[in-house]
Design a protein around this motif. Structure first.
Motif, PDB file in Angstrom:
ATOM      1  N   PHE A   6       0.866  -1.180   0.000  1.00 55.26           N
ATOM      2  CA  PHE A   6       0.000   0.000   0.000  1.00 55.26           C
ATOM      3  C   PHE A   6       0.898   1.223   0.000  1.00 55.26           C
ATOM      4  O   PHE A   6       1.504   1.577   1.003  1.00 55.26           O
ATOM      5  N   TRP A   7       1.010   1.855  -1.178  1.00 55.17           N
ATOM      6  CA  TRP A   7       1.785   3.084  -1.300  1.00 55.17           C
ATOM      7  C   TRP A   7       0.900   4.247  -0.853  1.00 55.17           C
ATOM      8  O   TRP A   7      -0.224   4.398  -1.336  1.00 55.17           O
ATOM      9  N   PHE A   8       1.432   5.083   0.047  1.00 52.69           N
ATOM     10  CA  PHE A   8       0.591   6.153   0.579  1.00 52.69           C
ATOM     11  C   PHE A   8       1.413   7.376   0.969  1.00 52.69           C
ATOM     12  O   PHE A   8       2.627   7.321   1.132  1.00 52.69           O
ATOM     13  N   ASP A   9       0.702   8.480   1.116  1.00 50.95           N
ATOM     14  CA  ASP A   9       1.208   9.705   1.730  1.00 50.95           C
ATOM     15  C   ASP A   9       0.068  10.269   2.551  1.00 50.95           C
ATOM     16  O   ASP A   9      -1.085  10.284   2.087  1.00 50.95           O
ATOM     17  N   PRO A  13      -6.422  12.871   1.085  1.00 49.48           N
ATOM     18  CA  PRO A  13      -7.673  12.456   1.722  1.00 49.48           C
ATOM     19  C   PRO A  13      -8.134  11.091   1.242  1.00 49.48           C
ATOM     20  O   PRO A  13      -8.813  10.358   1.959  1.00 49.48           O
ATOM     21  N   TRP A  14      -7.750  10.733   0.020  1.00 48.84           N
ATOM     22  CA  TRP A  14      -8.142   9.428  -0.521  1.00 48.84           C
ATOM     23  C   TRP A  14      -7.394   8.307   0.187  1.00 48.84           C
ATOM     24  O   TRP A  14      -7.939   7.210   0.356  1.00 48.84           O
ATOM     25  N   VAL A  15      -6.167   8.580   0.625  1.00 46.81           N
ATOM     26  CA  VAL A  15      -5.442   7.611   1.450  1.00 46.81           C
ATOM     27  C   VAL A  15      -6.167   7.434   2.783  1.00 46.81           C
ATOM     28  O   VAL A  15      -6.335   6.312   3.273  1.00 46.81           O
ATOM     29  N   TYR A  16      -6.590   8.546   3.368  1.00 47.73           N
ATOM     30  CA  TYR A  16      -7.354   8.472   4.622  1.00 47.73           C
ATOM     31  C   TYR A  16      -8.577   7.590   4.446  1.00 47.73           C
ATOM     32  O   TYR A  16      -8.833   6.686   5.258  1.00 47.73           O
ATOM     33  N   LEU A  17      -9.339   7.809   3.376  1.00 45.78           N
ATOM     34  CA  LEU A  17     -10.540   7.010   3.149  1.00 45.78           C
ATOM     35  C   LEU A  17     -10.194   5.540   2.886  1.00 45.78           C
ATOM     36  O   LEU A  17     -10.851   4.635   3.401  1.00 45.78           O
ATOM     37  N   ALA A  18      -9.143   5.308   2.096  1.00 52.21           N
ATOM     38  CA  ALA A  18      -8.750   3.928   1.794  1.00 52.21           C
ATOM     39  C   ALA A  18      -8.221   3.205   3.023  1.00 52.21           C
ATOM     40  O   ALA A  18      -8.329   1.981   3.131  1.00 52.21           O
ATOM     41  N   ARG A  36       3.776   1.345   2.767  1.00 52.30           N
ATOM     42  CA  ARG A  36       5.010   1.976   2.285  1.00 52.30           C
ATOM     43  C   ARG A  36       4.756   3.458   2.013  1.00 52.30           C
ATOM     44  O   ARG A  36       4.130   3.820   1.020  1.00 52.30           O
ATOM     45  N   PRO A  37       5.240   4.335   2.887  1.00 52.24           N
ATOM     46  CA  PRO A  37       5.066   5.762   2.621  1.00 52.24           C
ATOM     47  C   PRO A  37       5.978   6.246   1.512  1.00 52.24           C
ATOM     48  O   PRO A  37       7.108   5.771   1.357  1.00 52.24           O
ATOM     49  N   LEU A  38       5.479   7.178   0.735  1.00 52.31           N
ATOM     50  CA  LEU A  38       6.280   7.881  -0.266  1.00 52.31           C
ATOM     51  C   LEU A  38       5.999   9.369  -0.120  1.00 52.31           C
ATOM     52  O   LEU A  38       5.038   9.776   0.549  1.00 52.31           O
ATOM     53  N   HIS A  39       6.848  10.173  -0.749  1.00 54.17           N
ATOM     54  CA  HIS A  39       6.682  11.629  -0.693  1.00 54.17           C
ATOM     55  C   HIS A  39       5.929  12.061  -1.947  1.00 54.17           C
ATOM     56  O   HIS A  39       6.504  12.171  -3.024  1.00 54.17           O
ATOM     57  N   LEU A  92       5.865  10.984   7.699  1.00 55.37           N
ATOM     58  CA  LEU A  92       6.199   9.868   6.824  1.00 55.37           C
ATOM     59  C   LEU A  92       7.424   9.104   7.309  1.00 55.37           C
ATOM     60  O   LEU A  92       7.478   7.877   7.231  1.00 55.37           O
ATOM     61  N   ARG A  93       8.415   9.816   7.824  1.00 57.96           N
ATOM     62  CA  ARG A  93       9.588   9.131   8.383  1.00 57.96           C
ATOM     63  C   ARG A  93       9.163   8.268   9.568  1.00 57.96           C
ATOM     64  O   ARG A  93       9.623   7.117   9.711  1.00 57.96           O
ATOM     65  N   ALA A  94       8.292   8.819  10.419  1.00 63.94           N
ATOM     66  CA  ALA A  94       7.809   8.039  11.562  1.00 63.94           C
ATOM     67  C   ALA A  94       7.007   6.822  11.101  1.00 63.94           C
ATOM     68  O   ALA A  94       7.033   5.770  11.747  1.00 63.94           O
ATOM     69  N   CYS A  95       6.308   6.950   9.976  1.00 65.51           N
ATOM     70  CA  CYS A  95       5.560   5.813   9.427  1.00 65.51           C
ATOM     71  C   CYS A  95       6.490   4.680   9.014  1.00 65.51           C
ATOM     72  O   CYS A  95       6.125   3.499   9.109  1.00 65.51           O
TER      73      CYS A  95
END
Length: 201
Positions: A6-9, A13-18, A36-39, A92-95
């Motif tokens: 799951f690629w996210f940032d 808001p769509w990441v929040y909903l997903a 997996r966080p990305l910038h 994101l680093r903390a993620c």
């Protein structure tokens, strides 16, 4: 396929909903899910991607309406932060730390809820530390991770890897053979796994 990514940032808001559904879909099919966080701003700059809030006023109005409609459909609170967009790098680093510690989903979802439902400051180190504690992490470690140069480099590496995988926005679920972009494609992901279109090893 033995796992999905799951690629996210947290900016999206769509990441929040997903985030309310993607973990359940993975668990339904017995698949580990890597958060997996990305910038996202850097990714969009690199590929010349679409920045929704820089589109025409008509598209921005539709975007905000669609966002509210999906939140209502899912029955979740959603409020755009009054200072949106906040800097995302610390969170994101903390993620990355949270995922390393096996708490990726819990921590990321807590950050997303804070940003998209509580109007909280995701740049505040003490706030991130408190959320880390709620997610089962050591607060001091979360604080250190949020300003870690090593984790900054890993975030950059994640972003480069996502681009190489063909990711052009978030949320994106990567099965190794297919990409599913957007909160509204999670149902399709679920159906395709159920139908065997994405074989499970």
């Amino acid at each position: 396929m033995t796992s999905i990514t799951f690629w996210f940032d947290v900016h999206s808001p769509w990441v929040y909903l997903a985030s309310f559904r993607v973990g359940d879909i993975a668990r339904k099919h017995g698949l580990p899910l890597r958060w997996r966080p990305l910038h996202l701003p850097r990714l969009l700059d690199e590929i010349g991607g679409v920045k929704p809030l820089e589109a025409s006023p008509q598209r921005v109005a539709w975007f905000r309406q669609d966002m509210r409609d999906w939140a209502e459909l899912q029955g979740v609170p959603l409020r755009q932060h009054p200072r949106y967009p906040l800097r995302n790098s610390r969170a994101l680093r903390a993620c990355i730390l949270a995922e390393d510690e096996g708490r990726g989903e819990d921590f990321a979802r807590r950050v997303l809820r804070g940003y998209w439902a509580e109007e909280a400051d995701i740049t505040d180190l003490d706030q991130l530390a408190r959320w880390g504690g709620e997610a089962g992490l050591e607060p001091a470690a979360v604080k250190a991770a949020a300003v870690s140069e090593t984790l900054k480099e890993r975030l950059d590496a994640n972003t480069r890897e996502a681009i190489a995988r063909g990711v052009f926005g978030v949320p994106t679920v990567d099965t190794g053979s297919r990409l599913y972009f957007g909160n509204d494609r999670l149902d399709l992901l679920d159906i395709h796994i159920s139908q065997g279109k994405i074989p499970i090893a």
